[in-house]
Motif scaffolding. Structure first.
Motif, PDB file in Angstrom:
ATOM      1  N   GLY A   1       1.056  -0.899  -0.392  1.00 19.24           N
ATOM      2  CA  GLY A   1       0.134   0.020   0.012  1.00 19.24           C
ATOM      3  C   GLY A   1       1.069   1.344   0.249  1.00 19.24           C
ATOM      4  N   PRO A   2       0.432   2.477  -1.301  1.00 21.59           N
ATOM      5  CA  PRO A   2       1.269   3.995  -0.531  1.00 21.59           C
ATOM      6  C   PRO A   2       1.784   4.160   1.020  1.00 21.59           C
ATOM      7  N   ASN A   3       3.017   3.538   1.204  1.00 23.22           N
ATOM      8  CA  ASN A   3       3.829   4.289   2.031  1.00 23.22           C
ATOM      9  C   ASN A   3       4.978   4.848   1.700  1.00 23.22           C
ATOM     10  N   PRO A   4       5.896   5.530   2.173  1.00 21.78           N
ATOM     11  CA  PRO A   4       7.635   6.315   2.505  1.00 21.78           C
ATOM     12  C   PRO A   4       8.067   5.485   1.664  1.00 21.78           C
ATOM     13  N   GLY A   5       8.635   4.087   2.008  1.00 21.31           N
ATOM     14  CA  GLY A   5       9.533   3.474   1.622  1.00 21.31           C
ATOM     15  C   GLY A   5      10.493   2.928   2.980  1.00 21.31           C
ATOM     16  N   LYS A   6      10.912   2.343   2.366  1.00 20.98           N
ATOM     17  CA  LYS A   6      12.836   2.125   3.308  1.00 20.98           C
ATOM     18  C   LYS A   6      13.175   2.719   3.277  1.00 20.98           C
ATOM     19  N   ARG A   7      13.239   3.769   2.155  1.00 20.16           N
ATOM     20  CA  ARG A   7      14.406   5.202   2.133  1.00 20.16           C
ATOM     21  C   ARG A   7      14.550   5.936   3.383  1.00 20.16           C
ATOM     22  N   PHE A   8      13.230   6.251   3.759  1.00 24.03           N
ATOM     23  CA  PHE A   8      12.418   6.841   4.532  1.00 24.03           C
ATOM     24  C   PHE A   8      13.093   6.610   6.171  1.00 24.03           C
ATOM     25  N   LYS A   9      13.929   7.813   6.743  1.00 24.63           N
ATOM     26  CA  LYS A   9      14.847   7.403   7.830  1.00 24.63           C
ATOM     27  C   LYS A   9      15.026   8.757   8.560  1.00 24.63           C
ATOM     28  N   VAL A  10      15.109   8.766   9.421  1.00 24.77           N
ATOM     29  CA  VAL A  10      15.107  10.164  10.248  1.00 24.77           C
ATOM     30  C   VAL A  10      16.115   9.300  11.944  1.00 24.77           C
ATOM     31  N   ALA A  11      16.489  11.201  12.067  1.00 23.63           N
ATOM     32  CA  ALA A  11      17.571  10.722  13.148  1.00 23.63           C
ATOM     33  C   ALA A  11      16.671  10.710  14.356  1.00 23.63           C
ATOM     34  N   VAL A  12      16.552  10.371  15.554  1.00 24.41           N
ATOM     35  CA  VAL A  12      15.784  10.378  16.697  1.00 24.41           C
ATOM     36  C   VAL A  12      17.442  11.001  17.861  1.00 24.41           C
ATOM     37  N   THR A  13      16.093  11.767  18.655  1.00 32.76           N
ATOM     38  CA  THR A  13      17.211  12.085  20.202  1.00 32.76           C
ATOM     39  C   THR A  13      15.845  12.536  20.903  1.00 32.76           C
ATOM     40  N   GLU A  14      16.579  12.346  21.899  1.00 34.90           N
ATOM     41  CA  GLU A  14      15.411  12.750  23.079  1.00 34.90           C
ATOM     42  C   GLU A  14      15.769  14.319  23.294  1.00 34.90           C
ATOM     43  N   ARG A  15      14.328  14.386  23.225  1.00 35.78           N
ATOM     44  CA  ARG A  15      13.644  15.689  23.708  1.00 35.78           C
ATOM     45  C   ARG A  15      13.760  16.459  25.323  1.00 35.78           C
ATOM     46  N   THR A  16      14.961  16.996  24.683  1.00 37.91           N
ATOM     47  CA  THR A  16      14.534  17.727  26.325  1.00 37.91           C
ATOM     48  C   THR A  16      13.522  19.440  26.148  1.00 37.91           C
ATOM     49  N   ILE A  17      13.288  18.867  27.481  1.00 40.17           N
ATOM     50  CA  ILE A  17      12.170  20.034  27.686  1.00 40.17           C
ATOM     51  C   ILE A  17      12.354  21.091  28.794  1.00 40.17           C
TER      52      ILE A  17
END
Length: 441
Positions: free
Chosen positions: A425-441
């Motif tokens: 089904g329509p999706n962003p695919g395996k190449r869609f990646k993001v960098a993730v860090t803990e959010r400081t509030i």
């Protein structure tokens, strides 16, 4: 019928030898359907490899499906594989038997189950997000598939399906690729690896039912309870394999549709900083005012708008595949018995007469009016509308609220365009990646 016989067949969309229109339809299929509708009108024919479809698109097509779908269409050819392979009978029934089984499943896929097991779902979601911290290239679709399957299995059955995830995902996706999209030939369902996985999944579902029967839970009545107690429209108990198919229904939805929605929502927020800022302000206010309770989800308009607009721009089901039971005319053309039809229900999402300036991502649109007019249809229209739509929308609000509160995500390459794939089904695919860090509030 005599007058219909003289009507022409729908025009054919030009394609390339052998492949036909396969290449654009394997990519951003929603864009292809919208552009072709604008160029060729409300009905046209396409060919993709060995498959041929009549495409009906636009407001008139949605209305036709809503008003006449049960009379002239069957879903057996398109979705019969889900019944043959997984005994998910609801996809192929018509009339009274279909309405009866849908009613049972609707109570077993209700958002009320999310409310009843809210604390468990929140704990699982936040545990998952903690595990994402520090990842420089998180594969978004894969990770959201795992999370969505875990969330839905907890909400719908009170149990985790994590140990079965790989088998569930690969087996379900293969069936969709064979029976719905036609990416693989039917012989693929005879592969030994698939047959083993299928047998193990059926055993998993039957064991879940037998364990619940032997050890009933009293906290809430969920999908397993509904399957155990279910009788057909004549009052006779459903066979065990049909009950197992009912139990698998929730897992089936979570592996793909819910996860794809999450993935597109993350992309939309990262591409539209103003939307992210509004959502973040709304989420922080909720947490600072006593925490994110299930009841508080109703009062988060920015997040609800984000869900609705993401579904408009990136619909999880751009069309409803059917087979014509009896010939009919549409927009001056003859649609013949036996033809495979795709009613492109999400095409109106991109038409300015229904959604002004459709290329702008706007979370303040009047989605209620569009839904009432059947031109906002991310989960199709008519009697086969997705049973889990309500659960999906509420769970998406909750998940994005927890993500925004706990994590900061960035696009490693902000200038890289999103490459949408339509498999299964329509999706962003395996190449869609993001960098993730803990959010400081």
């Amino acid at each position: 019928m005599h007058g219909m016989a003289v009507l022409p067949l729908p025009p054919v969309v030009p394609g390339i030898p052998l492949l036909g229109n396969a290449l654009p339809m394997m990519g951003d299929v929603q864009r292809f359907l919208v552009d072709t509708h604008l160029r060729m009108g409300p009905v046209f024919r396409v060919r993709a490899l060995n498959q041929a479809f009549v495409i009906m698109a636009g407001e008139r097509a949605n209305r036709f499906l809503l008003e006449h779908g049960d009379e002239v269409f069957s879903s057996e050819e398109s979705f019969g594989g889900l019944n043959r392979e997984w005994t998910m009978r609801v996809h192929v029934l018509r009339g009274r038997p279909h309405r009866h089984l849908r009613k049972i499943l609707a109570t077993g896929l209700s958002r009320d189950l999310l409310a009843a097991r809210w604390d468990d779902v929140v704990a699982e979601t936040e545990r998952t997000f903690r595990g994402w911290q520090g990842r420089s290239a998180l594969p978004v679709v894969d990770q959201f598939q795992r999370l969505a399957a875990a969330q839905l299995s907890l909400a719908l059955t009170g149990e985790s399906s994590a140990a079965e995830f790989e088998k569930l995902r690969s087996a379900f996706e293969l069936v969709l690729d064979v029976t719905v999209t036609g990416k693989w030939p039917a012989a693929a369902l005879k592969w030994p690896a698939y047959r083993r996985a299928r047998a193990e999944i059926h055993e998993f579902a039957r064991n879940a039912l037998s364990q619940r029967a032997a050890n009933p839970r009293h906290d809430t009545t969920d999908l397993l309870d509904r399957a155990l107690a279910a009788v057909d429209e004549n009052g006779d108990p459903y066979p065990l394999d049909v009950r197992a198919g009912m139990a698998l229904q929730g897992y089936f939805a979570g592996v793909n549709t819910v996860a794809y929605l999450y993935s597109f929502m993350v992309y939309a927020m990262l591409r539209h900083p103003g939307v992210l800022a509004r959502v973040t302000t709304e989420v922080d206010a909720a947490y600072d005012d006593g925490g994110l309770t299930f009841e508080r989800l109703r009062g988060m308009p920015a997040l609800h708008g984000l869900v609705m607009e993401t579904l408009r721009v990136y619909p999880p089901a751009p069309g409803s595949a059917r087979t014509v039971l009896k010939s009919f005319d549409f927009a001056g053309f003859r649609i013949e018995e036996g033809r495979r039809v795709l009613v492109a229900t999400s095409v109106p999402h991109q038409l300015p007469e229904h959604f002004p300036d459709p290329g702008t991502f706007d979370i303040d649109r009047d989605f209620a009016a569009g839904r009432k007019a059947s031109v906002y249809a991310p989960f199709s229209v008519g009697s086969h509308t997705c049973l889990g739509a309500g659960m999906t929308e509420v769970l998406a609000v909750a998940t994005m609220a927890m993500l925004v509160r706990n994590l900061k995500a960035t696009l490693p390459r902000p200038d890289q365009p999103l490459r949408i794939t339509a498999t299964p089904g329509p999706n962003p695919g395996k190449r869609f990646k993001v960098a993730v860090t803990e959010r400081t509030i």
